[in-house]
Motif scaffolding. Structure first.
Motif, PDB file in Angstrom:
ATOM      1  N   ASP A 113       8.090 -42.957  55.564  1.00 35.34           N
ATOM      2  CA  ASP A 113       8.961 -43.039  54.384  1.00 35.34           C
ATOM      3  C   ASP A 113       8.179 -42.880  53.074  1.00 35.34           C
ATOM      4  O   ASP A 113       8.582 -43.380  52.035  1.00 35.34           O
ATOM      5  CB  ASP A 113       9.735 -44.357  54.381  1.00 35.34           C
ATOM      6  N   THR A 114       7.074 -42.129  53.117  1.00 38.12           N
ATOM      7  CA  THR A 114       6.230 -41.990  51.929  1.00 38.12           C
ATOM      8  C   THR A 114       6.699 -40.913  50.958  1.00 38.12           C
ATOM      9  O   THR A 114       6.190 -40.842  49.845  1.00 38.12           O
ATOM     10  CB  THR A 114       4.765 -41.690  52.326  1.00 38.12           C
ATOM     11  N   PRO A 124      16.283 -46.078  49.462  1.00 40.28           N
ATOM     12  CA  PRO A 124      15.350 -45.911  50.571  1.00 40.28           C
ATOM     13  C   PRO A 124      15.981 -45.912  51.965  1.00 40.28           C
ATOM     14  O   PRO A 124      15.399 -45.386  52.895  1.00 40.28           O
ATOM     15  CB  PRO A 124      14.384 -47.088  50.422  1.00 40.28           C
ATOM     16  N   MET A 125      17.176 -46.495  52.118  1.00 36.00           N
ATOM     17  CA  MET A 125      17.827 -46.529  53.429  1.00 36.00           C
ATOM     18  C   MET A 125      18.801 -45.372  53.644  1.00 36.00           C
ATOM     19  O   MET A 125      19.387 -45.237  54.712  1.00 36.00           O
ATOM     20  CB  MET A 125      18.582 -47.850  53.620  1.00 36.00           C
ATOM     21  N   ASN A 142       7.546 -46.123  62.321  1.00 31.05           N
ATOM     22  CA  ASN A 142       8.032 -44.956  61.581  1.00 31.05           C
ATOM     23  C   ASN A 142       6.998 -43.842  61.454  1.00 31.05           C
ATOM     24  O   ASN A 142       7.361 -42.667  61.424  1.00 31.05           O
ATOM     25  CB  ASN A 142       8.531 -45.380  60.202  1.00 31.05           C
ATOM     26  N   HIS A 181      10.109 -36.984  58.496  1.00 34.65           N
ATOM     27  CA  HIS A 181      10.298 -38.068  57.529  1.00 34.65           C
ATOM     28  C   HIS A 181      11.258 -39.103  58.100  1.00 34.65           C
ATOM     29  O   HIS A 181      12.142 -38.762  58.884  1.00 34.65           O
ATOM     30  CB  HIS A 181      10.910 -37.527  56.225  1.00 34.65           C
ATOM     31  N   THR A 182      11.112 -40.330  57.683  1.00 30.57           N
ATOM     32  CA  THR A 182      12.053 -41.384  58.054  1.00 30.57           C
ATOM     33  C   THR A 182      12.594 -42.039  56.784  1.00 30.57           C
ATOM     34  O   THR A 182      12.077 -41.811  55.686  1.00 30.57           O
ATOM     35  CB  THR A 182      11.394 -42.493  58.911  1.00 30.57           C
ATOM     36  N   ASP A 183      13.610 -42.865  56.949  1.00 33.50           N
ATOM     37  CA  ASP A 183      14.035 -43.706  55.842  1.00 33.50           C
ATOM     38  C   ASP A 183      13.137 -44.947  55.844  1.00 33.50           C
ATOM     39  O   ASP A 183      12.181 -45.024  56.618  1.00 33.50           O
ATOM     40  CB  ASP A 183      15.522 -44.060  55.943  1.00 33.50           C
ATOM     41  N   SER A 184      13.422 -45.904  55.004  1.00 30.31           N
ATOM     42  CA  SER A 184      12.572 -47.098  54.902  1.00 30.31           C
ATOM     43  C   SER A 184      12.984 -48.232  55.832  1.00 30.31           C
ATOM     44  O   SER A 184      12.398 -49.309  55.786  1.00 30.31           O
ATOM     45  CB  SER A 184      12.555 -47.607  53.454  1.00 30.31           C
ATOM     46  N   ARG A 185      13.962 -47.989  56.668  1.00 27.80           N
ATOM     47  CA  ARG A 185      14.372 -49.010  57.626  1.00 27.80           C
ATOM     48  C   ARG A 185      13.223 -49.248  58.609  1.00 27.80           C
ATOM     49  O   ARG A 185      12.732 -48.308  59.216  1.00 27.80           O
ATOM     50  CB  ARG A 185      15.621 -48.545  58.390  1.00 27.80           C
ATOM     51  N   ASN A 224      17.111 -39.462  53.775  1.00 28.19           N
ATOM     52  CA  ASN A 224      15.659 -39.608  53.822  1.00 28.19           C
ATOM     53  C   ASN A 224      15.104 -39.255  55.201  1.00 28.19           C
ATOM     54  O   ASN A 224      13.935 -38.919  55.334  1.00 28.19           O
ATOM     55  CB  ASN A 224      15.255 -41.032  53.435  1.00 28.19           C
ATOM     56  N   LEU A 263      10.312 -40.015  50.123  1.00 27.24           N
ATOM     57  CA  LEU A 263      11.759 -40.147  50.275  1.00 27.24           C
ATOM     58  C   LEU A 263      12.506 -39.019  49.562  1.00 27.24           C
ATOM     59  O   LEU A 263      12.162 -38.646  48.439  1.00 27.24           O
ATOM     60  CB  LEU A 263      12.227 -41.500  49.740  1.00 27.24           C
TER      61      LEU A 263
END
Length: 157
Positions: free
Chosen positions: A109-110, A118-119, A76, A62-66, A123, A112
């Protein structure tokens, strides 16, 4: 020192083990899919515990929304999949039979961990899902029939 970065939850899918990043402490360098040393140790311990079970496992990244971009075709989505695969390689190297891996998911980032932020670094994580259904004895030693993925049911028309 990483104890507060491991969360365990029971879900409909099974037992979810989350390796959650925190500000100032991370499992990966920013924008990298190379695991840091302490992350490898934690995954080794988790792998040792998983070998005691018979359940199949799915590894997620998973990633953050950055927004992240390394060229036109790497973002991402790719980063999250590469991080999940890096974790999968470690748990297999540390003893989990490869046949027990049922999937590797890169979710970007789907999904979170902290939807309201989101950042938030939490996440950015790797999840290991221990599926609630144990595979039947010998499962994973055979390939699925051509054109059919073993984890998806056959749809009849």
């Amino acid at each position: 020192p990483l104890r507060d970065q491991i969360e365990v939850h029971v879900t409909d899918e099974g037992l979810r083990i989350e390796l959650v990043e925190r500000t100032g402490s991370s499992f990966f360098d920013s924008g990298s899919a190379v695991l840091r040393g302490e992350s490898v140790k934690i995954l080794g311990v988790i792998s040792g515990e998983l070998t005691r079970l018979t359940n199949a496992v799915i590894v997620e990244g998973h990633t953050d929304s950055r927004p992240f971009s390394n060229g036109e075709t790497y973002g991402n989505w790719e980063l999250s999949a590469d991080r999940a695969n890096a974790a999968r390689r470690v748990i297999v190297r540390e003893g989990l039979p490869p046949a027990r891996i049922r999937g590797v998911r890169g979710l970007a980032d789907t999904a979170l961990h902290v939807p309201s932020s989101p950042m938030d670094p939490r996440n950015r994580r790797v999840s290991i899902v221990v599926l609630s259904q144990a595979p039947p004895p010998g499962a994973g030693s055979r390939s699925p029939p051509p054109g059919r993925h073993s984890a998806w049911p056959r749809v009849r028309s």
